[in-house]
Design a protein around this motif. Structure first.
Motif, PDB file in Angstrom:
ATOM      1  N   UNK A  25       3.611   3.478   1.615  1.00 59.03           N
ATOM      2  CA  UNK A  25       4.858   2.223   2.528  1.00 59.03           C
ATOM      3  C   UNK A  25       4.535   1.290   2.878  1.00 59.03           C
ATOM      4  N   UNK A  26       3.395   0.852   3.279  1.00 62.12           N
ATOM      5  CA  UNK A  26       3.166  -0.538   4.496  1.00 62.12           C
ATOM      6  C   UNK A  26       3.431  -0.990   2.452  1.00 62.12           C
ATOM      7  N   UNK A  27       2.820  -1.066   1.733  1.00 59.27           N
ATOM      8  CA  UNK A  27       3.315  -1.990   0.823  1.00 59.27           C
ATOM      9  C   UNK A  27       4.621  -2.399   0.177  1.00 59.27           C
ATOM     10  N   UNK A  28       5.064  -0.925  -0.255  1.00 58.79           N
ATOM     11  CA  UNK A  28       6.431  -0.906   0.240  1.00 58.79           C
ATOM     12  C   UNK A  28       7.920  -2.215   0.700  1.00 58.79           C
ATOM     13  N   UNK A  29       7.174  -1.881   2.108  1.00 59.84           N
ATOM     14  CA  UNK A  29       7.169  -2.500   3.321  1.00 59.84           C
ATOM     15  C   UNK A  29       6.860  -4.024   2.746  1.00 59.84           C
ATOM     16  N   UNK A  45       8.132   1.372  -9.192  1.00 60.57           N
ATOM     17  CA  UNK A  45       6.972   2.304  -9.408  1.00 60.57           C
ATOM     18  C   UNK A  45       6.122   2.451 -10.016  1.00 60.57           C
ATOM     19  N   UNK A  46       5.617   1.535 -10.406  1.00 59.06           N
ATOM     20  CA  UNK A  46       4.509   1.593 -11.754  1.00 59.06           C
ATOM     21  C   UNK A  46       3.437   0.633 -10.388  1.00 59.06           C
ATOM     22  N   UNK A  47       3.576  -0.243  -9.924  1.00 62.45           N
ATOM     23  CA  UNK A  47       3.445  -1.402  -9.156  1.00 62.45           C
ATOM     24  C   UNK A  47       2.746  -0.170  -8.322  1.00 62.45           C
ATOM     25  N   UNK A  48       3.103   0.869  -7.800  1.00 61.95           N
ATOM     26  CA  UNK A  48       2.493   1.146  -6.465  1.00 61.95           C
ATOM     27  C   UNK A  48       1.308   2.379  -6.994  1.00 61.95           C
ATOM     28  N   UNK A  49       1.375   2.347  -8.173  1.00 63.69           N
ATOM     29  CA  UNK A  49      -0.313   2.651  -8.364  1.00 63.69           C
ATOM     30  C   UNK A  49      -1.769   1.615  -8.288  1.00 63.69           C
ATOM     31  N   UNK A 115      13.085   4.598  -9.958  1.00 68.89           N
ATOM     32  CA  UNK A 115      11.910   3.973 -10.272  1.00 68.89           C
ATOM     33  C   UNK A 115      11.788   3.115  -9.048  1.00 68.89           C
ATOM     34  N   UNK A 116      11.530   3.006  -8.465  1.00 67.60           N
ATOM     35  CA  UNK A 116      11.471   2.513  -7.509  1.00 67.60           C
ATOM     36  C   UNK A 116      10.722   2.803  -5.638  1.00 67.60           C
ATOM     37  N   UNK A 117      10.394   2.660  -5.543  1.00 66.91           N
ATOM     38  CA  UNK A 117       9.435   3.091  -3.767  1.00 66.91           C
ATOM     39  C   UNK A 117       9.609   2.012  -2.496  1.00 66.91           C
ATOM     40  N   UNK A 118      10.970   2.600  -1.579  1.00 62.94           N
ATOM     41  CA  UNK A 118      11.618   2.296  -0.908  1.00 62.94           C
ATOM     42  C   UNK A 118      11.068   2.537   0.297  1.00 62.94           C
ATOM     43  N   UNK A 119      10.466   2.215   1.298  1.00 63.48           N
ATOM     44  CA  UNK A 119       9.941   2.055   2.497  1.00 63.48           C
ATOM     45  C   UNK A 119      10.867   2.839   3.468  1.00 63.48           C
ATOM     46  N   UNK A 120      11.695   4.301   4.736  1.00 71.08           N
ATOM     47  CA  UNK A 120      11.810   4.355   5.581  1.00 71.08           C
ATOM     48  C   UNK A 120      12.431   3.759   6.573  1.00 71.08           C
ATOM     49  N   UNK A 121      12.191   2.307   7.130  1.00 74.17           N
ATOM     50  CA  UNK A 121      11.947   1.931   7.980  1.00 74.17           C
ATOM     51  C   UNK A 121      11.940   2.405   9.408  1.00 74.17           C
TER      52      UNK A 121
END
Length: 169
Positions: A25-29, A45-49, A115-121
């Motif tokens: 979550x923090x990285x996505x923010x 998504x791939x970078x989340x790993x 295909x993306x990671x989105x943080x819930x603000x």
């Protein structure tokens, strides 16, 4: 996968889905808030790993640059030992990253559109409040995860970034 009750305490603390999803979550923010023209608005998504392998391993976390102006490519080539060991660390942590993504998505902490990671603000205040009671190391991991997100936002195409680290999707 081994049951959580049968795992070493350190593994339970660092790799549990709630804590790992906080890092994602923090990285996505960080990725979302990085001011980089022309890049996607959400963490691919791939970078989340890459996030957990970069921030949970103390020596790697401590070797990360202090600002996003340091190129990922330059940093990776200046840290050959990290680059050599990171692909195995990524492979080892894939199940934990997946579990964190699933946990975060299920609990509305993150979403995974297109295909993306989105943080819930809306979680920002709660995360900030909870981190106050955590150890310095936990706070540092979450803080560095946000940095990694901002840093990866400056790095270019996800496949190129993965190749800098010797990681194949």
């Amino acid at each position: 996968m081994t049951s959580w009750k049968d795992r070493p305490q350190e593994q339970v603390a660092l790799l549990n889905p709630a804590f790992a999803s906080t890092g994602l979550w923090s990285a996505a923010r960080g990725y979302l808030n990085a001011d980089v023209p022309g890049r996607p608005d959400a963490l691919p998504f791939a970078l989340a790993f890459l996030v957990l392998p970069l921030v949970l391993h103390r020596e790697t976390r401590e070797s990360l640059p202090t600002n996003i102006r340091t190129s990922v490519a330059v940093w990776a080539s200046a840290h050959p030992l990290v680059r050599e060991r990171l692909p195995e660390r990524v492979r080892t942590l894939v199940p934990f990253t997946r579990a964190a993504l699933l946990f975060g998505g299920t609990h509305g902490f993150i979403s995974l559109p297109g295909g993306n990671v989105v943080p819930n603000e809306s979680w920002k205040r709660k995360v900030t409040r909870e981190l106050r009671d955590c150890t310095d190391e936990v706070q540092l991991c979450v803080h560095r995860a946000e940095f990694v997100g901002r840093w990866l936002a400056t790095a270019g195409d996800p496949l190129t970034v993965l190749s800098f680290f010797g990681v194949q999707p």
